[in-house]
Design an enzyme around this catalytic site. Structure first.
Site: not given
Length: 284
Positions: A68, A104
């Site tokens: 990420k 997210d």
């Protein structure tokens, strides 16, 4: 005949539930496309993006651990929210450019929307974990006006995350062990307070060590939220329910963040009225 596709990448990747989520929505909407898993190691990340860039059918990918943050310098552009968070979990090809997003943060907030739409005397969130998902949660809750207590194995890392994402906030960094020991702290028990306790770490996940947590740290009327998805009902959530606290499981965040990614990949809104059926499939 080739068809459009997206995928999820990570190392490991076999445990990902994303193909089941996106596959369910594609099936329900009758979209002729595919969503797959693809195992990508850290050393192969650049080559993966170079190869997919030239594939006309590839719509993008979701990004899981440990990529990420590492993927950011390999992209052509990064959305402002993802840049602030310092983590990308969704890559989309837009007019030939690879653009990074973070879904997210909105995915995490989705089951809390009604709570956050209310006015509170005080908002506090205790967050356990300092990984990429925790960074998104910190950014989202700081923006929502919460005072944060961020716990990690390395308190200096937790402090750096808070100072980077909300340098003006009056937040606190503590060692993870702080929440493992009992406390006799006198919590503010007024009904106008919003308290959240969030496991943003992999602890408690199948195959991982248990989450070291003592429930004397949970204020009255708290919401206990665990982003772990396997199992969907973790020991932390089961104990919270037993004690009478409201709980939110990791599938809520997973489905919420997938919603934002799906729209970017396939240009359609997922059929969210069928979430209960989707949940049944994911738990099967």
């Amino acid at each position: 005949m080739s068809i459009p596709f997206a995928e999820v990448i990570g190392d490991p990747i076999a445990q990902s539930k994303s193909p089941a989520i996106h596959g369910f929505w594609l099936e329900r909407l009758g979209i002729e496309a595919a969503y797959r898993r693809f195992h990508v190691t850290a050393g192969d990340l650049r080559d993966y993006l170079d190869e997919r860039r030239g594939n006309a059918d590839w719509r993008g990918c979701n990004v899981t651990m440990p990529h990420k943050q590492a993927i950011i310098p390999l992209l052509d552009r990064v959305d402002a929210m993802a840049a602030q968070i310092g983590a990308v979990n969704t890559v989309v090809r837009e007019h030939g450019a690879l653009v990074g997003y973070n879904t997210d943060a909105p995915g995490f907030l989705e089951p809390l929307r009604r709570d956050l739409a209310q006015t509170h005397l005080f908002r506090m969130a205790r967050i356990l974990g300092t990984g990429g998902a925790a960074r998104a949660i910190v950014a989202a809750l700081a923006d929502a006006g919460a005072v944060l207590v961020l716990a990690g194995r390395d308190p200096a890392k937790a402090r750096a995350i808070l100072d980077t994402l909300d340098p003006g906030g009056e937040h606190h960094a503590v060692p993870l062990s702080h929440f493992a020991e009992p406390t006799d702290f006198a919590f503010d028990d007024r009904e106008g307070c919003l308290d959240l306790v969030i496991n943003a770490s992999p602890l408690g996940m199948t195959g991982q060590p248990p989450l070291p947590f003592d429930f004397s740290h949970v204020p009255p009327r708290s919401i206990c939220y665990d982003i772990v998805t396997a199992p969907a009902r973790t020991p932390f959530l089961n104990e919270a329910s037993r004690r009478g606290y409201r709980t939110v499981d990791g599938l809520s965040m997973l489905i919420g963040q997938a919603d934002h990614a799906f729209r970017r990949f396939f240009g359609a809104h997922p059929p969210r009225g069928e979430d209960e059926e989707l949940r049944r499939r994911l738990k099967a």
